[in-house]
Design a protein around this motif. Structure first.
Motif, short mmCIF file in Angstrom:
data_model
loop_
_atom_site.label_atom_id
_atom_site.label_comp_id
_atom_site.label_asym_id
_atom_site.label_seq_id
_atom_site.Cartn_x
_atom_site.Cartn_y
_atom_site.Cartn_z
N ASP A 10 3.30 -29.26 -52.22
CA ASP A 10 2.47 -29.60 -53.39
C ASP A 10 1.07 -29.00 -53.27
O ASP A 10 0.05 -29.65 -53.49
N LEU A 11 1.02 -27.73 -52.87
CA LEU A 11 -0.24 -26.99 -52.76
C LEU A 11 -0.12 -25.71 -53.57
O LEU A 11 0.97 -25.29 -53.93
N SER A 12 -1.27 -25.09 -53.87
CA SER A 12 -1.22 -23.80 -54.53
C SER A 12 -0.90 -22.73 -53.48
O SER A 12 -1.06 -22.96 -52.28
N GLU A 13 -0.50 -21.56 -53.95
CA GLU A 13 -0.16 -20.48 -53.01
C GLU A 13 -1.39 -20.05 -52.21
O GLU A 13 -1.30 -19.72 -51.03
N THR A 14 -2.55 -20.10 -52.86
CA THR A 14 -3.78 -19.72 -52.16
C THR A 14 -4.06 -20.70 -51.02
O THR A 14 -4.47 -20.31 -49.93
N GLN A 15 -3.83 -21.99 -51.28
CA GLN A 15 -4.07 -22.98 -50.24
C GLN A 15 -3.11 -22.79 -49.07
O GLN A 15 -3.49 -22.95 -47.91
N VAL A 16 -1.87 -22.45 -49.36
CA VAL A 16 -0.90 -22.17 -48.30
C VAL A 16 -1.36 -20.96 -47.51
O VAL A 16 -1.31 -20.94 -46.27
N PHE A 17 -1.85 -19.95 -48.23
CA PHE A 17 -2.31 -18.72 -47.58
C PHE A 17 -3.47 -19.02 -46.64
O PHE A 17 -3.55 -18.51 -45.52
N ARG A 18 -4.40 -19.90 -47.13
CA ARG A 18 -5.57 -20.22 -46.30
C ARG A 18 -5.17 -21.01 -45.06
O ARG A 18 -5.76 -20.86 -44.00
N ARG A 19 -4.20 -21.93 -45.24
CA ARG A 19 -3.91 -22.88 -44.16
C ARG A 19 -2.77 -22.44 -43.24
O ARG A 19 -2.41 -23.18 -42.34
N ALA A 20 -2.19 -21.30 -43.53
CA ALA A 20 -1.07 -20.85 -42.70
C ALA A 20 -1.53 -20.69 -41.26
O ALA A 20 -2.70 -20.38 -41.01
N PRO A 21 -0.66 -20.92 -40.30
CA PRO A 21 -1.07 -20.80 -38.89
C PRO A 21 -1.48 -19.36 -38.57
O PRO A 21 -1.08 -18.43 -39.25
N LEU A 22 -2.32 -19.24 -37.55
CA LEU A 22 -2.83 -17.92 -37.18
C LEU A 22 -1.67 -16.97 -36.84
O LEU A 22 -0.75 -17.35 -36.13
N PRO A 23 -1.73 -15.75 -37.37
CA PRO A 23 -0.66 -14.80 -37.04
C PRO A 23 -0.79 -14.33 -35.60
O PRO A 23 -1.87 -14.42 -35.01
N LYS A 24 0.32 -13.84 -35.10
CA LYS A 24 0.27 -13.36 -33.72
C LYS A 24 -0.65 -12.17 -33.61
O LYS A 24 -1.36 -11.99 -32.64
N SER A 25 -0.65 -11.35 -34.65
CA SER A 25 -1.45 -10.14 -34.57
C SER A 25 -2.90 -10.40 -34.97
O SER A 25 -3.16 -11.00 -36.00
N TYR A 26 -3.82 -9.92 -34.17
CA TYR A 26 -5.24 -10.14 -34.47
C TYR A 26 -5.66 -9.37 -35.70
O TYR A 26 -6.48 -9.82 -36.49
N ASP A 28 -3.79 -8.79 -38.27
CA ASP A 28 -3.35 -9.55 -39.43
C ASP A 28 -4.37 -10.64 -39.76
O ASP A 28 -4.69 -10.91 -40.92
N PHE A 29 -4.88 -11.29 -38.70
CA PHE A 29 -5.86 -12.36 -38.88
C PHE A 29 -7.12 -11.80 -39.54
O PHE A 29 -7.65 -12.38 -40.50
N MET A 30 -7.61 -10.66 -39.03
CA MET A 30 -8.82 -10.07 -39.61
C MET A 30 -8.57 -9.66 -41.05
O MET A 30 -9.43 -9.85 -41.93
N GLY A 31 -7.39 -9.11 -41.30
CA GLY A 31 -7.06 -8.69 -42.66
C GLY A 31 -7.02 -9.88 -43.61
O GLY A 31 -7.51 -9.82 -44.75
N ARG A 32 -6.45 -10.98 -43.13
CA ARG A 32 -6.38 -12.17 -43.99
C ARG A 32 -7.77 -12.69 -44.30
O ARG A 32 -8.07 -13.06 -45.44
N LYS A 33 -8.62 -12.70 -43.28
CA LYS A 33 -9.99 -13.18 -43.49
C LYS A 33 -10.73 -12.27 -44.47
O LYS A 33 -11.49 -12.73 -45.34
N ALA A 34 -10.52 -10.96 -44.30
CA ALA A 34 -11.18 -10.02 -45.21
C ALA A 34 -10.69 -10.22 -46.64
O ALA A 34 -11.47 -10.19 -47.59
N PHE A 35 -9.39 -10.44 -46.79
CA PHE A 35 -8.83 -10.64 -48.13
C PHE A 35 -9.38 -11.91 -48.76
O PHE A 35 -9.74 -11.93 -49.94
#
Lengths: 286, 268
Positions: A10-26, A28-35
């Protein structure tokens, strides 16, 4: 998969994107933060442009309703903070100005006093401290009030009454905060300079008031006055935009307001520091 | 000049949920409200009553189909069509008043904003309205400091300030005690038939409710029309006689209700 997860939780897709666990790849993490950063900038930018458009288009609409609200916001972001700013000005004067005067006097470089005061107090510390204090005191109140209003349906009420919520709720805050921060900054700078001289006087620094004022005035240029006004009003505009955006632009539940307030304050601090950095360029080329 | 357009006309409209705009809450709504009609739309919780009214008010647009109010497409009800917007009054469930403003400020806000009046100028204009609603003693209080019944009346007064022609009311009896409920039912009836507040002009009313019993038309010929919402569908039923004849589970639920709870309440 993100969509299914969003529906399940019961969350929006953006909220899921924000709260997803940290990816294994660093990366990917930097890219997500930049996005996420770009999404935030896009949202804030759009909100700022909408607000500017409403300010210009509806300048003369319902002045008997909007102007009292603007005065109220100026009082909230300006007058009511005067006692606190007096204290901060005294502290700033003693901590920074007085010690700077004493140190320069010791090494016989009192002629640099004016430049030091203008750079440190007038251009940098004065506007930044004023902006941070208003963000903390008034900015958080904006998020809480607007978030509560959104959650309780006041925005829909305004729309049903044919009243533009941006015009009624946001514009007074933007104008009030811009003018309030500008006024408080001038007040803070004057208070800091006066209390700084008083501290130097207590330390028997051989500096007359006339010389003190003369040094400062000689270091000031007309550009400093113009840029001070522009910088402080830009701080006020963006602090209001960031806090109002987080309070109003997104649908909020009452239990989310505290978390959003923290995010709004941190983004407000980042916005002020970035604006400060941009204005350094103006000073360098002025 | 007599109104030539229906007050409301929905044609194959799909209504989205306010909570989740990606979710369709009602589909294929075909509904015409003629000027001067009084519709009572019943539905259980989350059946789409509020969403239907917000579509009718033009606060959201239909994702499929069309919705017209007095001949104007509600998707085009922007700032240029403010005059059309002001022909519609809306009473939200719970009132949705501005809690930081007094009751007088709440009621006068529409007239202060649209006619650019100061509070001191607007107060005399609405004094008759406040007197009629019994709100004069509470004019300087804020909504959290008065009871639910008075908050409903404040919201009603605010919706009527600009004398709309078409009034949409979302569950206007929710949370009201017997006294305020009786008052509201009588007042709405007077508005429908033509109240002096609006120059004796009959008003078009659409009311949503989760309990049809207070809206029962015992005589069967008052002229009220009824509809229910169930399973994403809008069912227009007609008069109360048709409601009683309808063999529909939602209708039965909205007209019979929890008899045990009602009996316990009557015994108190």
């Amino acid at each position: 998969m993100r969509g299914n997860l969003a529906k399940t939780l019961d969350l929006s897709e953006t909220q899921v994107f924000r709260r997803a666990p940290l990816p294994k790849s660093y990366t990917d993490f930097m890219g997500r933060k930049a996005f996420l950063f770009l999404m935030t900038v896009q949202g804030l930018g759009a909100f700022a442009l909408i607000t500017l458009g409403v300010i210009l288009r509806k300048f003369g609409v319902a002045p008997n309703v909007i102007r009292p609200r603007i005065r109220q916001e100026i009082g909230r972001a300006g007058m009511s903070l005067l006692p606190m700013f007096l204290l901060i000005a005294l502290a700033l004067g003693f901590v920074v100005v007085g010690q700077t005067i004493a140190a320069l006097a010791k090494v016989g470089q009192i002629t640099f006093l004016g430049s030091a005061m203008v750079v440190v107090i007038v251009r940098e510390l004065g506007p930044l401290i004023a902006a941070m204090l208003v963000l903390a005191r008034v900015g958080t109140a904006n998020v809480i009030e607007l978030g509560t209003a959104r959650a309780l349906g006041e925005v829909e009420s305004l729309e049903a009454l044919g009243i533009d919520p941006v015009h009624y709720m946001i514009v007074p805050r933007v104008i009030g905060m811009s003018l309030g921060i500008f006024s408080l900054t001038v007040y803070l700078i004057l208070g800091a300079l006066v209390s700084g001289y008083f501290f130097a006087f207590l330390q028997n620094v051989p500096l007359t008031p006339g010389d003190y004022i003369g040094e400062i005035m000689a270091a000031l240029s007309p550009m400093d006055f113009a840029l001070l006004a522009l910088k402080t009003m830009t701080f006020g505009f963006f602090i209001a935009i960031v806090t109002c955006y987080h309070g109003l632009a997104q649908p909020l539940r009452l239990e989310e307001i505290s978390r959003v307030s923290v995010r709004a304050v941190s983004q407000g601090v980042i916005a002020c520091v970035m604006i400060d950095a941009i204005f350094i360029v103006f000073y360098l080329f002025s | 000049m007599a109104e030539t357009f229906p007050a409301l006309e929905m044609s194959n409209a799909t209504v989205v949920s306010l909570r989740d705009p990606t979710k369709d809450i009602l589909e294929g709504v075909n509904w015409t409200v003629a000027p001067g009609e009084f519709w009572v739309v019943g539905g259980q919780q989350f059946s789409g009553k509020t969403d239907l009214l917000t579509l009718a008010a033009g606060l959201v647009g239909p994702t499929v189909g069309s919705c017209h109010v007095f001949g104007q497409d509600t998707r085009l009800l922007g700032e240029e069509q403010l005059a059309w917007r002001l022909r519609i009054g809306f009473l939200f469930d719970g009132g949705q008043l501005f809690n930081r403003q007094t009751i007088l400020e709440n009621v006068t806000l529409p007239i202060r904003y649209h006619k650019n009046l100061a509070l001191t100028e607007a107060a005399p204009v609405v004094s008759a309205l406040l007197e009629l609603m019994g709100l004069s003693p509470f004019a300087d209080l804020t909504p959290p400091n008065v009871g639910a019944g008075w908050r409903h009346r404040t919201a009603m007064a605010r919706a009527l300030t600009l004398q709309p022609e078409f009034l949409l009311l979302d569950n206007p009896l929710s949370g009201l005690g017997p006294r305020h409920r009786q008052w509201m039912l009588q007042f709405l009836d007077q508005l429908w038939r033509g109240h002096k507040l609006c120059g004796g002009r009959p008003m078009t009313l659409v009311v949503t409710t989760d309990d049809l019993r207070p809206w029962r038309d015992a005589s069967g010929n008052s002229g009220r029309k009824y509809a229910v919402l169930h399973d994403k569908t809008f069912y227009p039923l007609g008069s109360w006689v048709e409601v009683e004849k309808a063999d529909h589970p939602t209708v039965k639920d909205l007209t019979v209700g929890d008899l045990l709870a009602e009996l316990e309440e009557n015994q108190k």
